[in-house]
Design an enzyme around this catalytic site. Structure first.
Site, mmCIF file in Angstrom:
data_model
loop_
_atom_site.group_PDB
_atom_site.id
_atom_site.type_symbol
_atom_site.label_atom_id
_atom_site.label_comp_id
_atom_site.label_asym_id
_atom_site.label_seq_id
_atom_site.Cartn_x
_atom_site.Cartn_y
_atom_site.Cartn_z
ATOM 1 N N SER A 62 47.593 33.999 52.021
ATOM 2 C CA SER A 62 48.278 34.938 51.147
ATOM 3 C C SER A 62 47.271 35.697 50.292
ATOM 4 O O SER A 62 46.164 35.205 50.031
ATOM 5 C CB SER A 62 49.258 34.203 50.233
ATOM 6 O OG SER A 62 50.310 33.635 50.969
ATOM 7 N N HIS A 63 47.675 36.887 49.845
ATOM 8 C CA HIS A 63 46.822 37.634 48.926
ATOM 9 C C HIS A 63 46.736 36.874 47.607
ATOM 10 O O HIS A 63 47.728 36.290 47.152
ATOM 11 C CB HIS A 63 47.390 39.036 48.698
ATOM 12 C CG HIS A 63 46.414 39.982 48.089
ATOM 13 N ND1 HIS A 63 46.070 39.944 46.749
ATOM 14 C CD2 HIS A 63 45.711 41.005 48.629
ATOM 15 C CE1 HIS A 63 45.194 40.894 46.500
ATOM 16 N NE2 HIS A 63 44.957 41.556 47.627
ATOM 17 N N ALA A 64 45.558 36.894 47.013
ATOM 18 C CA ALA A 64 45.352 36.094 45.802
ATOM 19 C C ALA A 64 46.074 36.652 44.587
ATOM 20 O O ALA A 64 46.421 35.905 43.668
ATOM 21 C CB ALA A 64 43.857 35.977 45.505
#
Length: 393
Positions: A226-228
Site C-alpha cells: 500500500s502507499h505509505a
C-alpha cells in the site's frame, strides 16, 4: 536508418549490472560496445543462474548488441591491447573494484592527458572520493545505506526490492551522463569525467521519503504494497481471492469511488474519511469497509466497476502475466535476439522512436569477438596465438 550513436565506440570494463546496463543502452542507440571480460569465465554475472536456456537471466538482459573481448589485464600484453583500443575509442566505462582502474594506469586524469577527447565514466558504490570511497558496495547494501529498506516492506520487517534497483539507478545515471558528455564534447571538443555512485543514484530516487521526513519529521512508514501516505492506494482482495490494485489521488475520485464502486455514497462525507489525511489515519476501518464491499464480487467484476468509474487500477501480475501482457503484445514491443543458446525474446527499449530503429543484436559468448578485434588492431595470427598461449586473451 542512422542511429544517434552510430560511429561511437565504447570500451567497457564491466561486470554484473550497473555498467552493463549503461552500455547496453548505449548499444541500443547504435554505439559499438566492446565488453572486456576475463578469459575463460568472463563477466561473473554469466554464472548467476541458467534460467534462459542455459544462459544467465541477468546477463541476457543487459548484454545484447555487444562484442566480447577477453583480456587478462594483469598481463602487460593484454593491457597494451586495451590501451590501443582506448586510443581509438570515444568512451571508457568501468565499474571495477574501487581503485582497480587507476592502479592499471586507467584513471581518468592519466587517460585524458593522452586522449583529451575521451569520456571516462566511473561507476562505483560511493564515488571517487569521500570517506566511503574504498568501501565495497553491492545492490542490497546500497538499498540499506540509502534508506530504501527503511521505507520498504511491512511494519514488522524491511524488504529489499525485487530487482537490483540501486544498480539500475546507477546504470541509468551513467547512461544519461555519457549522453550528456557526448553532447558537451560536440560543443567543446573535449572529453570529460562522469563519476556515478550507486548511493547518490538511489538517494535521488529517495527524494519523496526524504522530503516527507524533512527537519526530523516522522518518515513514511513501511506499508507493504500500500502507499505509505495516500489511502486507499494499494492491494485489495476480492471475493474470489484475486487481488486488485487501485489508487485514488484526490477528493473527486474519492466521492466517485464511494458512489460508483462501493455503492455507498454517504461514505464520502463520513468525518473519518472526508480527506486523505483522515483516510490515512483510519485506514484499518476503511479497509474493512472496502473488503466487505468487494467480498461479493470477483476480481474481474471489481476491475470492471473501477474502469467504469475511471478509477485507476491494475491487476497484480506475476512474471507469466508480464510475459503475456496484452498491451506489450499490442504495441509490438517484443523482438527476438540471438544468443549462445539460440534466439530469445527481448523487449525493445522504452520509448518509440520515429527517427530510427533500436539496435537489437546478439548476446555474445565469452570472447566471441576476441580474434576479430585483435586482427582489426593489426595483430597477426602468430601474435594472437602467442597471446593465447600465455593466457593474455
Amino acid at each position: 536508418m542512422t542511429r544517434p550513436l552510430d560511429g561511437i565506440t565504447v570500451i567497457s570494463l564491466e561486470h554484473a549490472i550497473a555498467a552493463p546496463f549503461c552500455t547496453r543502452q548505449l548499444a541500443d542507440l547504435g554505439a559499438r560496445v566492446i565488453k572486456v571480460e576475463r578469459p575463460g569465465l568472463g563477466d561473473f554475472a554469466r554464472a548467476y543462474d541458467q534460467r534462459v536456456d542455459g544462459e544467465a537471466s541477468h546477463f541476457v538482459w543487459v548484454n545484447r548488441s555487444k562484442e566480447s573481448l577477453t583480456l587478462d589485464l594483469k598481463q602487460p600484453a593484454a593491457l597494451a591491447v586495451l590501451q590501443e583500443l582506448i586510443a581509438g575509442a570515444d568512451v571508457l566505462v568501468q565499474n571495477l573494484a574501487p581503485g582497480a582502474a587507476a592502479r592499471m594506469g586507467l584513471g581518468c586524469d592519466t587517460l585524458q592527458a593522452r586522449h583529451p577527447s575521451l569520456i571516462v565514466c566511473d561507476i562505483s558504490g560511493y564515488g571517487g572520493d569521500g570517506p566511503y570511497r574504498d568501501k565495497k558496495a553491492y545492490d542490497l547494501l546500497i538499498q540499506s545505506e540509502a534508506g530504501f529498506l527503511s521505507v520498504t516492506g511491512t511494519p514488522e520487517a524491511p524488504c529489499k526490492s525485487g530487482n537490483s534497483i540501486a544498480d539500475i539507478a546507477a546504470g541509468m545515471y551513467a547512461y544519461t551522463g555519457v549522453l550528456a558528455a557526448l553532447l558537451q564534447r560536440g560543443k567543446t571538443g573535449k572529453g570529460s569525467h562522469v563519476d556515478v555512485s550507486m548511493l547518490e543514484s538511489l538517494a535521488e530516487w529517495m527524494g519523496f521519503p526524504m522530503y516527507y521526513a524533512y527537519r526530523g519529521a516522522t518518515p513514511p512508514p513501511r506499508s507493504a504494497a500500500s502507499h505509505a501516505t495516500i489511502y486507499p492506494y494499494g492491494p485489495f482482495v476480492a471475493g474470489d481471492g484475486g487481488t486488485v490494485m487501485l489508487g485514488l489521488q484526490n477528493e473527486r475520485e474519492w466521492r466517485v469511488f464511494c458512489e460508483r464502486v462501493l455503492l455507498q455514497p454517504t461514505l464520502a462525507s463520513d468525518p473519518r474519511f472526508d480527506a486523505n489525511a483522515k483516510r490515512n489515519e483510519h485506514r484499518d476501518a476503511l479497509k474493512t469497509i472496502i473488503l466487505g464491499a468487494f467480498s461479493s464480487m470477483s476480481s474481474a467484476q471489481v476491475l470492471e466497476r473501477l474502469d467504469a468509474a475511471q478509477i485507476a487500477n491494475a491487476r497484480m501480475n506475476d512474471m507469466a502475466g508480464l510475459w503475456a501482457h496484452p498491451q506489450l503484445l499490442a504495441r509490438e514491443r517484443w523482438r527476438a535476439v540471438a544468443s549462445p543458446a539460440g534466439a530469445i525474446p527481448a523487449l525493445l527499449p522504452p520509448g518509440r522512436q520515429s527517427a530510427f530503429d533500436y539496435r537489437m543484436d546478439a548476446i555474445p559468448a565469452v570472447g566471441e569477438h576476441t580474434e576479430t578485434i585483435l586482427r582489426s588492431l593489426g595483430r597477426s595470427e602468430e601474435d594472437i596465438a602467442a597471446l593465447r598461449a600465455q593466457g593474455a586473451v
